[in-house]
Design a protein around this motif. Sequence first.
Motif, PDB file in Angstrom:
ATOM      1  N   ASN A  83       0.826  -1.214   0.000  1.00 50.12           N
ATOM      2  CA  ASN A  83       0.000   0.000   0.000  1.00 50.12           C
ATOM      3  C   ASN A  83       0.858   1.261   0.000  1.00 50.12           C
ATOM      4  O   ASN A  83       0.462   2.284  -0.543  1.00 50.12           O
ATOM      5  CB  ASN A  83      -0.941   0.012   1.208  1.00 50.12           C
ATOM      6  CG  ASN A  83      -2.012  -1.053   1.083  1.00 50.12           C
ATOM      7  OD1 ASN A  83      -2.404  -1.408  -0.027  1.00 50.12           O
ATOM      8  ND2 ASN A  83      -2.466  -1.562   2.209  1.00 50.12           N
ATOM      9  N   GLN A  84       2.051   1.187   0.602  1.00 45.87           N
ATOM     10  CA  GLN A  84       2.901   2.374   0.622  1.00 45.87           C
ATOM     11  C   GLN A  84       3.338   2.755  -0.789  1.00 45.87           C
ATOM     12  O   GLN A  84       3.526   3.922  -1.090  1.00 45.87           O
ATOM     13  CB  GLN A  84       4.103   2.194   1.553  1.00 45.87           C
ATOM     14  CG  GLN A  84       5.234   1.367   0.982  1.00 45.87           C
ATOM     15  CD  GLN A  84       6.354   1.128   1.969  1.00 45.87           C
ATOM     16  OE1 GLN A  84       6.101   0.695   3.086  1.00 45.87           O
ATOM     17  NE2 GLN A  84       7.563   1.419   1.577  1.00 45.87           N
ATOM     18  N   ASP A  90       1.423   2.294  -3.444  1.00 48.03           N
ATOM     19  CA  ASP A  90       0.233   2.953  -4.004  1.00 48.03           C
ATOM     20  C   ASP A  90       0.159   4.406  -3.551  1.00 48.03           C
ATOM     21  O   ASP A  90      -0.186   5.295  -4.331  1.00 48.03           O
ATOM     22  CB  ASP A  90      -1.045   2.204  -3.579  1.00 48.03           C
ATOM     23  CG  ASP A  90      -1.163   0.835  -4.243  1.00 48.03           C
ATOM     24  OD1 ASP A  90      -0.526   0.641  -5.299  1.00 48.03           O
ATOM     25  OD2 ASP A  90      -1.881  -0.029  -3.701  1.00 48.03           O
ATOM     26  N   GLU A  91       0.510   4.659  -2.297  1.00 44.91           N
ATOM     27  CA  GLU A  91       0.493   6.032  -1.779  1.00 44.91           C
ATOM     28  C   GLU A  91       1.502   6.899  -2.525  1.00 44.91           C
ATOM     29  O   GLU A  91       1.213   8.037  -2.878  1.00 44.91           O
ATOM     30  CB  GLU A  91       0.799   6.028  -0.279  1.00 44.91           C
ATOM     31  CG  GLU A  91      -0.297   5.404   0.562  1.00 44.91           C
ATOM     32  CD  GLU A  91       0.121   5.187   2.012  1.00 44.91           C
ATOM     33  OE1 GLU A  91       1.186   5.704   2.422  1.00 44.91           O
ATOM     34  OE2 GLU A  91      -0.622   4.485   2.723  1.00 44.91           O
ATOM     35  N   VAL A  92       2.689   6.339  -2.796  1.00 46.73           N
ATOM     36  CA  VAL A  92       3.713   7.096  -3.538  1.00 46.73           C
ATOM     37  C   VAL A  92       3.218   7.384  -4.944  1.00 46.73           C
ATOM     38  O   VAL A  92       3.360   8.501  -5.459  1.00 46.73           O
ATOM     39  CB  VAL A  92       5.058   6.325  -3.558  1.00 46.73           C
ATOM     40  CG1 VAL A  92       6.043   6.968  -4.515  1.00 46.73           C
ATOM     41  CG2 VAL A  92       5.636   6.230  -2.155  1.00 46.73           C
ATOM     42  N   THR A 110      -0.749  13.212  -8.235  1.00 46.08           N
ATOM     43  CA  THR A 110      -1.267  14.507  -7.769  1.00 46.08           C
ATOM     44  C   THR A 110      -0.317  15.624  -8.156  1.00 46.08           C
ATOM     45  O   THR A 110      -0.738  16.688  -8.645  1.00 46.08           O
ATOM     46  CB  THR A 110      -1.478  14.475  -6.237  1.00 46.08           C
ATOM     47  OG1 THR A 110      -2.362  13.407  -5.908  1.00 46.08           O
ATOM     48  CG2 THR A 110      -2.034  15.794  -5.727  1.00 46.08           C
ATOM     49  N   ASN A 133       0.133   7.637  -5.968  1.00 44.16           N
ATOM     50  CA  ASN A 133      -0.923   8.662  -5.895  1.00 44.16           C
ATOM     51  C   ASN A 133      -0.334  10.052  -5.682  1.00 44.16           C
ATOM     52  O   ASN A 133      -0.788  11.034  -6.284  1.00 44.16           O
ATOM     53  CB  ASN A 133      -1.920   8.332  -4.780  1.00 44.16           C
ATOM     54  CG  ASN A 133      -2.755   7.111  -5.113  1.00 44.16           C
ATOM     55  OD1 ASN A 133      -2.913   6.760  -6.283  1.00 44.16           O
ATOM     56  ND2 ASN A 133      -3.277   6.451  -4.091  1.00 44.16           N
ATOM     57  N   ALA A 134       0.702  10.160  -4.865  1.00 44.22           N
ATOM     58  CA  ALA A 134       1.338  11.459  -4.609  1.00 44.22           C
ATOM     59  C   ALA A 134       1.979  11.990  -5.887  1.00 44.22           C
ATOM     60  O   ALA A 134       1.888  13.185  -6.200  1.00 44.22           O
ATOM     61  CB  ALA A 134       2.368  11.337  -3.494  1.00 44.22           C
TER      62      ALA A 134
END
Length: 151
Positions: A127-128, A130-132, A138, A134-135
């Motif tokens: 998941n980390q 995926d967070e990267v 953005t 997404n960042a």
Amino acid sequence: MANYNDRTLENLNGQGVYSTNMQVAAELLALPSRGGFSLKEVAVKAEISERQLRNWRQDGRFQALVEKKTRTNVKEIMPDVFASIIDRAVNEGSAKHAELLLKYQGLLTEKHEFTSVHDQYPRKDLNQFDEVDNAIETEIAELRSLIDQHK
């Protein structure tokens, strides 16, 4: 198929019994180093032509007969082989011969150990990533917006 007589064809096709000639040829071919005989000598002793012997040697059923007789020959000498191994292990102190004997008796086996290193390297939380992602997405969107404003 080669030029076989009817009886040979029957024998090689699994019908009837092996001819005496086939048995003699197979016995000689099953000996270590063919008993010191050349293929020509084997054919003479089996009372067949060399060509006939060559044809038989290409046939699977005849090959199986030779292999069966070879296994029988090996079984017959196994007591002598074991006696020799025991003699060398006991009287000469040969570790290699003792090892062979113990392995044959099932008293000694190869030991293979595997150690898992799975716990040494903890799994990353996917998941980390995926967070990267997404960042980054953005930030790219913000940059595109700025570029569009300056056009």
